[in-house]
Write an enzyme that holds these catalytic residues in place. Structure first.
Site, PDB file in Angstrom:
ATOM      1  CB  SER A   1      40.296  39.059 -20.982  1.00  0.00           C
ATOM      2  OG  SER A   1      39.694  38.183 -21.905  1.00  0.00           O
TER       3      SER A   1
ATOM      4  CB  VAL B   1      33.605  39.913 -31.579  1.00  0.00           C
ATOM      5  CG1 VAL B   1      34.581  40.733 -30.760  1.00  0.00           C
ATOM      6  CG2 VAL B   1      34.019  38.449 -31.624  1.00  0.00           C
TER       7      VAL B   1
ATOM      8  CG  ASN C   1      43.470  38.344 -30.350  1.00  0.00           C
ATOM      9  OD1 ASN C   1      44.379  37.618 -30.730  1.00  0.00           O
ATOM     10  ND2 ASN C   1      42.853  38.152 -29.178  1.00  0.00           N
TER      11      ASN C   1
ATOM     12  CB  SER D   1      45.150  30.396 -37.394  1.00  0.00           C
ATOM     13  OG  SER D   1      45.724  29.153 -37.033  1.00  0.00           O
TER      14      SER D   1
ATOM     15  CE1 TYR E   1      40.652  28.990 -34.501  1.00  0.00           C
ATOM     16  CE2 TYR E   1      42.251  27.676 -35.699  1.00  0.00           C
ATOM     17  CZ  TYR E   1      41.955  28.722 -34.856  1.00  0.00           C
ATOM     18  OH  TYR E   1      42.974  29.522 -34.364  1.00  0.00           O
TER      19      TYR E   1
ATOM     20  CB  ILE F   1      50.749  31.288 -29.984  1.00  0.00           C
ATOM     21  CG1 ILE F   1      51.027  31.746 -31.431  1.00  0.00           C
ATOM     22  CG2 ILE F   1      51.105  32.363 -28.946  1.00  0.00           C
ATOM     23  CD1 ILE F   1      52.416  32.211 -31.740  1.00  0.00           C
TER      24      ILE F   1
END
Ligand SMILES: NC(=O)c1ccc[n+]([C@@H]2O[C@H](COP(=O)([O-])OP(=O)(O)OC[C@H]3O[C@@H](n4cnc5c(N)ncnc54)[C@H](OP(=O)(O)O)[C@@H]3O)[C@@H](O)[C@H]2O)c1
Length: 258
Positions: free
Chosen positions: A13, A63, A89, A149, A162, A195
């Site tokens: 999205s 997910v 993703n 990443s 993370y 990004i």
């Protein structure tokens, strides 16, 4: 069954996933735009794809939830009758970005569910569907792309969960690549650098400065389109004798320098 390859892109999205969904649609895929909390944004992506002559549907699903992963795969099959490409993703950053001495189990649980457990078990389900479809001659082969990443190997002490979840994605990619090679399913890890997206918006000033100082040899922010182009390239026929690779999309960040 639809007569073009079908790609399921989790978390498409917004941000990088959105770029990948739009890129895959432009390259001829029917796309499932998975979202979690942003239905309007997902609908916009579907409309953008349709306006460009492509085909897409939006499907809600966390997910991190087993039931919702199953529903995603089943609804994809029900709509299009096939699944050729899975792009794992969807991902979230460490909740609260706390120093590791203050890190919480709540953040660990949701980060690992979303960024590692979800992608692994979604890949498992997708692979089983792909194996059946390939065996029946309905699709020629399959592709799974895991978006990891630079945090897989670059330490940030206020995002320990993370970093660890992203590091595990490399092994996950290699495990899947080895197990699925005989079934004509290739598996890759695409490893983005810094990004521009909602995820990095809160730390924009920090990265503006680091990029200006040469954080990556290519001194600019990456874009979702940069990542999308790499994913689209993997769907083509340019890499038939490769699997399990890490593809860096990071402006050269990964190169150690003196
Ligand atoms: N931005 C960067 O610099 C960077 C660098 C390296 C790697 N990455 C990785 O690239 C991926 C995308 O990052 P981004 O920067 O595009 O993030 P983002 O702008 O925050 O977008 C995250 C996307 O993931 C979806 N999502 C979040 N939790 C989900 C869940 N439980 N189930 C399904 N979808 C979920 C969101 O959907 P809703 O809005 O619908 O909730 C949204 O579409 C992540 O895996 C991230 O770790 C990003």
């Amino acid at each position: 069954m639809i007569d073009r390859p079908v790609a399921l892109v989790t978390g498409s999205s917004r941000g990088i996933g959105r770029g990948i969904a739009v890129g895959l649609a432009a390259a001829g895929h029917a796309v499932v735009v998975n979202y979690y909390r942003s239905p309007e944004a997902a609908q916009e992506v579907v409309e953008q794809i349709a306006a460009n002559g492509g085909r897409a549907i939006a499907l809600q699903g966390d997910v991190g939830s087993a039931e919702e992963r199953t529903a995603l795969i089943e609804e994809t099959e029900a709509e299009f009758g096939r699944l050729d490409v899975l792009v794992n993703n969807a991902g979230i950053t460490s909740q609260g970005r706390r120093d590791l001495l203050e890190a919480t189990e709540e953040s660990w649980d949701v980060v690992f569910a979303t960024n590692l457990k979800g992608p692994f078990f979604l890949a498992q389900q997708a692979a089983n569907r792909m194996i059946a479809s390939i065996g029946a001659g309905r699709i020629p082969g399959g592709l799974i792309v895991n978006i990891s990443s630079i945090s897989a190997y670059a330490v940030t002490t206020n995002r320990a969960d993370y970093c660890m979840a992203k590091a595990a994605m490399q092994m996950m990619t290699q495990l899947l690549a080895v197990r699925l090679a005989e079934h004509r399913i290739r598996v890759y890890e695409v490893c983005p650098g810094v990004i521009a997206s909602d995820m990095t918006a809160p730390v924009k000033e920090k990265y503006d400065k680091l990029i200006a100082e040469g954080l990556s040899p290519i001194r600019r922010w990456g874009t979702p389109e940069d990542v999308a182009r790499a994913v689209v390239a993997l769907t083509g026929d340019s890499f038939p004798f490769t699997t399990g690779d890490r593809i860096n999309v990071d402006g050269g960040f990964h190169i150690r320098r003196l």
